[in-house]
Write an enzyme that holds these catalytic residues in place. Structure first.
Site, mmCIF file in Angstrom:
data_model
loop_
_atom_site.group_PDB
_atom_site.id
_atom_site.type_symbol
_atom_site.label_atom_id
_atom_site.label_comp_id
_atom_site.label_asym_id
_atom_site.label_seq_id
_atom_site.Cartn_x
_atom_site.Cartn_y
_atom_site.Cartn_z
ATOM 1 N N GLY A 1 36.738 57.784 1.496
ATOM 2 C CA GLY A 1 38.170 57.862 1.198
ATOM 3 C C GLY A 1 38.907 56.623 1.642
ATOM 4 O O GLY A 1 40.000 56.694 2.216
ATOM 5 N N GLU B 1 26.776 62.978 6.802
ATOM 6 C CA GLU B 1 28.160 63.109 7.297
ATOM 7 C C GLU B 1 28.265 64.223 8.320
ATOM 8 O O GLU B 1 27.728 65.304 8.130
ATOM 9 C CB GLU B 1 29.087 63.389 6.094
ATOM 10 N N ASP C 1 25.847 58.667 -3.887
ATOM 11 C CA ASP C 1 27.064 59.074 -3.187
ATOM 12 C C ASP C 1 27.146 60.599 -3.183
ATOM 13 O O ASP C 1 27.059 61.235 -4.235
ATOM 14 C CB ASP C 1 28.277 58.464 -3.929
#
Ligand SMILES: [Zn+2]
Length: 293
Positions: A204, A131, A79
């Site tokens: 999130g 991302e 992560d």
């Protein structure tokens, strides 16, 4: 069984559902995650952040053994891999996927660093998440995040060769302080269409609200990163229990129970229940290697 994240997310994107990616940092929460996934016949992604367990070479083989022995597909993902060293360490420690997060860098630098690690990871059968746009922090208003641009997302996927894309569509990391996140569903829909149904990731996920999560996962999100909600549920289980006179061992049982209960609820909300499958070929899939690049 141990699989790559690509194997899980390609299927999820095709089937229009999402798979839970709980942050785990120990044998206890990894076992809790795999147990509830097995009870619900769901694939699961163990998301490992270096702050939750800095010793990848120790914990990687532990997670790998748990995954290999599991009845459901399990991927082990780094992560927010912050630098080259973390990515290589994760690969060497047996992770089947890495996130290369360069979302704070300008586009060209982001592409350059991600592409380099995609080439390395694919060579050894490991998938890559990256991302574009930037998911901010719910606790820190100075890091409000930047939404993902759909056309840029398509270009980014082509430029980097990644296997799934973390998008910024209104969520934030950590616990939200005095705000309820408002997801940009039109933007999510556009990103999914423009990228030709590419597997998309939501960071999130905690605190987003069950209804918004359910909707996002029916509109193109295929992996939801979960941390805060699970920790809160684990703590609540301990606080609400009558632990007077109990030893510390009972606390671990309660922590696991709370973590599992909330993760189970979320797996159902995300649509991952009963989506486990048995791979036709044993072992990890190979990737197409573009020689000479
Ligand atoms: Zn994240």
């Amino acid at each position: 069984m141990l699989v790559t994240m690509k194997a899980i997310l390609d299927r999820a994107s095709e089937g229009n559902y999402a798979v839970a990616a709980p942050n785990v940092g120990s044998e206890l929460d990894a076992r809790a995650a795999i147990e509830i996934a097995e009870e619900l016949n769901a694939p699961i992604i163990l998301d490992v952040h270096i702050t939750h367990h800095p010793d990848f070479e120790f914990i990687g083989p532990v997670f790998r053994k748990l995954a290999e022995e599991s009845k459901v597909p399990v991927a082990i993902n780094l992560d927010h891999g912050a630098d080259f060293h973390q990515a290589i360490l994760a690969i060497r420690s047996g992770f089947t996927s890495i996130m290369v997060d360069r979302s704070m860098l300008p586009y060209d630098e982001n592409v350059k660093e991600v592409k380099e690690l995609v080439r390395i990871a694919h060579e050894v059968g490991v998938s890559v998440e990256a991302e574009l746009g930037h998911v901010g922090n719910g606790e820190n208003m100075e890091d409000a995040g930047v939404y993902t641009d759909p056309k840029e997302a398509l270009q980014y996927i082509k430029d980097t060769g990644i296997d799934c894309l973390a998008v910024s569509v209104g969520t934030a990391h950590g616990a939200y302080v005095n705000v309820v996140p408002k997801l940009q569903f039109d933007l999510l829909k556009e990103i999914k269409e423009v990228t030709n149904n590419f597997p998309l990731v939501m960071h999130g996920g905690s605190g987003t609200g069950d209804e918004q999560l359910r909707k996002a996962c029916s509109m193109g999100i295929n992996k939801v990163n979960l941390c805060n909600d699970l920790l809160k549920a684990a703590v609540a289980e301990v606080v609400n229990a009558n632990t007077e006179g109990n030893g510390a061992y009972d606390l671990w049982v309660l922590v696991k129970k709370g973590f599992k209960r909330r993760l189970g609820e979320l797996i159902e909300i995300l649509g991952g229940k009963d989506k486990a499958w048995t791979p036709e070929v044993k072992g990890l899939p190979t990737f197409e290697i573009q020689a000479g690049e």
